[in-house]
Design an enzyme around this catalytic site. Structure first.
Site, PDB file in Angstrom:
ATOM      1  N   PRO A  97       0.847  -1.213   0.000  1.00 51.78           N
ATOM      2  CA  PRO A  97       0.000   0.000   0.000  1.00 51.78           C
ATOM      3  C   PRO A  97       0.874   1.250   0.000  1.00 51.78           C
ATOM      4  O   PRO A  97       1.842   1.328   0.749  1.00 51.78           O
ATOM      5  CB  PRO A  97      -0.770  -0.113   1.321  1.00 51.78           C
ATOM      6  CG  PRO A  97      -0.645  -1.534   1.751  1.00 51.78           C
ATOM      7  CD  PRO A  97       0.658  -2.029   1.185  1.00 51.78           C
ATOM      8  N   GLU A  98       0.556   2.185  -0.866  1.00 53.43           N
ATOM      9  CA  GLU A  98       1.300   3.436  -0.959  1.00 53.43           C
ATOM     10  C   GLU A  98       0.375   4.581  -0.568  1.00 53.43           C
ATOM     11  O   GLU A  98      -0.706   4.338  -0.054  1.00 53.43           O
ATOM     12  CB  GLU A  98       1.846   3.598  -2.389  1.00 53.43           C
ATOM     13  CG  GLU A  98       2.731   2.423  -2.822  1.00 53.43           C
ATOM     14  CD  GLU A  98       3.232   2.540  -4.256  1.00 53.43           C
ATOM     15  OE1 GLU A  98       3.334   3.667  -4.771  1.00 53.43           O
ATOM     16  OE2 GLU A  98       3.506   1.492  -4.872  1.00 53.43           O
TER      17      GLU A  98
END
Ligand SMILES: [Zn+2]
Length: 323
Positions: free
Chosen positions: A2-3
């Site tokens: 996840p960014e």
């Protein structure tokens, strides 16, 4: 992993469900995900605390509580979901990466659920992380910006003021590839492999271009592209390439709109050229050899004359992997 857009989506969706609610108990099931304290102390520190605010810094989720802040990093495969008091776990839930049978809601508590926050009234926040690269820690009061893991973070890309950033934040004379710099959290916080590849494509810059070979015009084009791809990611509620889920357990939709990431060997959506896959900064990297042709600056040409010192011939690049 996840960014920024995935974490931002989680924060925006989770906040309204939990802000103002009280934590009745915290059940930490895998002690090694917790940094700096014992699980017993952790549970007693959280018990009875109200959740004042949920926010994001880089890829970190921060729950500001009455007396401390709970910080969560989702690692590679972390999922932070919210189950309402009346939520009935879906017994027929099947997790799959093939997309043939997609999960319909919040994943039931299982061996990968490492933290459960039980809120007053029966609601729960679940932190699930199959690969356990996630991290959990507590910071006194609202001092999370001072924690060593957060104090090193660079600027937030979404609020970036580009002219000022260009003047002070690009390392001068750096021989690192630009892709490596984009992944450096002390440069820009929250950009990871997906959005770095997408931003480089959008700005027409080859991922191996050396930072020192990028002029101000290219740098500013790149930063605009970073902001654009991150905003698009948020609009699409994040990229569910593998494990990322929204707080309600459903997938984001940005994976359907990616231009290069995960598309090595497929045709470029802009020009039809086959997208190339390689390794840059130890990370799988995809780019279009036509749209992102590497500019041959004088510096790069000089470097090529020294055996082993410069970029090698196309197709024999160190670490190149089949698409
Ligand atoms: Zn192309």
């Amino acid at each position: 992993m996840p960014e920024l857009p995935e974490v931002e989506t989680i924060v925006r969706m989770l906040g309204p469900h939990v802000e103002g609610k009280r934590i009745e108990s915290a059940d930490l099931r895998l002690g090694r995900m917790l940094l700096g304290m014992t699980t017993v102390n952790f549970a007693s520190a959280l018990k009875g605390q109200a959740i004042d605010r949920v926010l994001r810094r880089g890829k970190y989720i921060i729950l500001e509580l009455g007396g401390c802040s709970l910080v969560i990093h989702l690692g590679m495969t972390g999922q932070l979901t919210f189950s309402p008091a009346d939520y009935v776990e879906n017994a027929g839930f099947i997790r799959t990466v093939t997309g043939l049978e997609k999960p319909k809601g919040v994943h039931p508590v299982d061996k990968h659920t490492h933290l459960i926050l039980n809120l007053a009234g029966g609601e729960r926040v679940l932190f699930r992380d199959p690969r356990t690269f996630g991290k959990i820690f507590l910071v006194p009061g609202r001092d999370w910006p001072l924690h060593p893991r957060l104090s090193i973070l660079g600027e937030e890309p979404l609020t970036l003021r580009i002219p000022a950033f260009l003047k002070r934040s690009f390392p001068t004379g750096s021989a690192r590839p630009i892709k490596a710099l984009l992944l450096d959290q002390s440069f820009l916080a929250g950009v990871g492999n997906i959005y770095a590849d997408e931003a480089l494509f959008r700005s027409g810059i080859h991922p191996m271009t050396l930072v020192r070979d990028l002029g101000d015009e290219a740098r500013s084009r790149l930063l605009e592209a970073v902001k654009d791809v991150l905003r698009k990611g948020i609009r699409n509620s994040g990229t569910s390439f593998s494990d990322y889920r929204k707080p309600d357990g459903t997938e984001g939709s940005n994976q359907e709109r990616l231009k290069v990431y995960g598309r090595g060997g497929e045709p470029c959506r802009a020009c039809g050229t086959t997208l190339e896959k390689s390794l840059v900064a130890q990370r799988g990297t995809v780019h279009c050899p036509k749209c992102q042709a590497r500019a041959r600056t004088r510096t790069a040409k000089q470097a090529e004359r020294i055996p082993g010192a410069g970029p090698r011939k196309s197709g024999k690049r160190a670490g190149a992997v089949p698409a």
